[in-house]
Design a protein around this motif. Sequence first.
Motif, short mmCIF file in Angstrom:
data_model
loop_
_atom_site.label_atom_id
_atom_site.label_comp_id
_atom_site.label_asym_id
_atom_site.label_seq_id
_atom_site.Cartn_x
_atom_site.Cartn_y
_atom_site.Cartn_z
N LEU A 73 33.73 38.70 33.49
CA LEU A 73 33.85 38.09 34.87
C LEU A 73 33.80 39.31 36.04
N GLY A 74 34.29 40.55 35.73
CA GLY A 74 34.00 41.67 36.65
C GLY A 74 32.21 41.86 36.80
N MET A 75 31.71 41.92 35.66
CA MET A 75 30.24 42.51 35.96
C MET A 75 29.57 41.07 36.43
N GLY A 76 30.06 39.78 36.13
CA GLY A 76 29.40 38.69 36.94
C GLY A 76 29.65 39.00 38.58
N VAL A 77 30.89 39.26 39.16
CA VAL A 77 30.74 39.46 40.36
C VAL A 77 29.93 40.80 40.86
N ALA A 78 30.04 41.70 40.29
CA ALA A 78 29.19 43.15 40.54
C ALA A 78 27.67 42.33 40.77
N ASP A 122 28.31 30.45 45.15
CA ASP A 122 27.48 30.58 44.28
C ASP A 122 28.04 31.64 43.10
N GLY A 123 28.67 32.70 43.57
CA GLY A 123 29.64 33.49 42.76
C GLY A 123 30.55 32.74 42.20
N GLY A 124 31.31 32.08 42.85
CA GLY A 124 32.61 31.43 42.39
C GLY A 124 32.28 30.38 41.31
N PHE A 125 30.98 29.51 41.51
CA PHE A 125 30.61 28.63 40.62
C PHE A 125 30.31 29.10 39.41
N SER A 126 29.64 30.42 39.48
CA SER A 126 29.04 30.96 38.29
C SER A 126 30.28 31.51 37.54
N LEU A 127 31.24 31.99 38.01
CA LEU A 127 32.47 32.15 37.21
C LEU A 127 33.17 31.19 36.65
N VAL A 146 51.07 33.40 36.52
CA VAL A 146 50.52 33.21 37.96
C VAL A 146 50.33 34.63 38.71
N GLY A 147 50.87 35.52 38.48
CA GLY A 147 50.97 36.90 38.84
C GLY A 147 49.22 37.51 38.48
N GLY A 148 49.11 37.17 37.20
CA GLY A 148 48.09 37.71 36.57
C GLY A 148 46.59 37.16 37.23
N VAL A 149 46.79 35.72 37.20
CA VAL A 149 45.65 34.89 37.88
C VAL A 149 45.64 35.32 39.38
N LEU A 150 46.61 35.64 39.91
CA LEU A 150 46.44 36.37 41.70
C LEU A 150 45.86 37.73 41.42
N GLY A 151 46.18 38.47 40.35
CA GLY A 151 45.61 39.74 40.44
C GLY A 151 44.15 39.62 40.21
N LEU A 152 43.89 38.72 39.21
CA LEU A 152 42.38 38.62 38.92
C LEU A 152 41.36 38.33 40.19
N LEU A 153 42.07 37.21 40.85
CA LEU A 153 41.44 37.04 42.10
C LEU A 153 41.17 37.90 43.15
N ALA A 154 42.16 38.84 43.35
CA ALA A 154 42.32 40.00 44.30
C ALA A 154 41.15 41.03 43.66
N VAL A 155 41.18 41.14 42.51
CA VAL A 155 40.41 42.47 42.03
C VAL A 155 38.94 41.58 42.09
N LEU A 156 38.67 40.34 41.92
CA LEU A 156 37.31 39.86 42.11
C LEU A 156 36.83 39.87 43.49
N ARG A 225 40.61 43.30 33.39
CA ARG A 225 41.40 43.66 32.30
C ARG A 225 43.03 43.75 32.39
N SER A 226 43.21 44.65 33.40
CA SER A 226 44.65 44.78 33.65
C SER A 226 45.46 43.49 34.08
N ALA A 227 44.52 42.64 34.71
CA ALA A 227 45.23 41.46 35.40
C ALA A 227 45.36 40.37 34.20
N LEU A 228 44.52 40.45 33.19
CA LEU A 228 44.75 39.32 32.23
C LEU A 228 45.25 39.87 30.66
N LEU A 229 45.23 41.01 30.70
CA LEU A 229 45.45 41.58 29.29
C LEU A 229 46.94 42.10 29.42
N PRO A 230 47.66 42.06 28.16
CA PRO A 230 49.17 42.67 28.19
C PRO A 230 48.76 44.12 28.31
#
Length: 291
Positions: A73-78, A122-127, A146-156, A225-230
């Motif tokens: 997901l991160g690579m896709g954004v980059a 385009d980027g959001g659709f690809s993700l 929910v916190g992890g999902v929001l964290g993921l969105l913030a990172v992306l 990874r920090s947002a989605l993994l334990p």
Amino acid sequence: MSTRESGAGGRMFAVRLGVDRGLREFRHTLGSPDQLFNVFTTIGFMLVLWFQRDTAVEGTGLALAAFTLPSMLGMGVAFSGLVGPAGQLSTNREDGTLLRAKAVPNGMVGYLVARLVQLALDGGFSLVVLLVPAALLVDVFGHTGVGGVLGLLAVLVLGALATLPWGAVAGSITKSPGGAMGITMLPMMGVAAISGIFYPITALPGWLQALGQVFPVYWIGLGARSALLPDAAAAAEIGGTWRTPAVIAVLATWAVVGFLLAPTILRRMARRESGADMERRRQAALQRGGV
């Protein structure tokens, strides 16, 4: 109405037109053959996750695929942030879109807004195209809330800001779409290989680990990874921690420097645009196409 108010009103009108144009161009791309690239890319990523699903990362108790998905997901954004604007800017210089935008009041404002809207969609659709089938193979959302999902969105979002201006710079300094792809796509593939996308970066030699940390791809992947993994999954990272402050600092630095540099380069590029230059590029494109 004062000149200042008229100017501000004209810019706001250009922004609204840019948003509308960006939305329309995004809808147009949904039915274009270019979307086949997303399909093939998604299939390739699914195969990677499929073969990694039974391989465990030592010391974490998680499958390698669980590490790879947020990294993808991160690579896709980059990739979207760097390759997308580079290709579009160089194409629009070649077909005269940029020259026409320059010729009307606030045309460059509307053009840039349209590009940002389209690239964001385009980027959001690809993700989404990647994430929906991948979630069926890898249960990463079971480790977060929910916190992890929001964290993921913030990172992306921060990752997009860290790469978009550099894509614009690449598109501004190249003379053709092929040149833009050459200085973005190929280097990005090499950077991705040393950024811990498909395997923990700690498995690489120390000098490659240091080199990978120079570029934003690694930090976007680490933040995802920090947002989605334990927390236990951090054992596979450099230093055994997620290094969240460093993620924010590095990506913010790339974003700030990029947005300080890109407008100057874009303005210089726009000032140099002329009908004669556009015609030369058009003829070159026709020759490349064998016309």
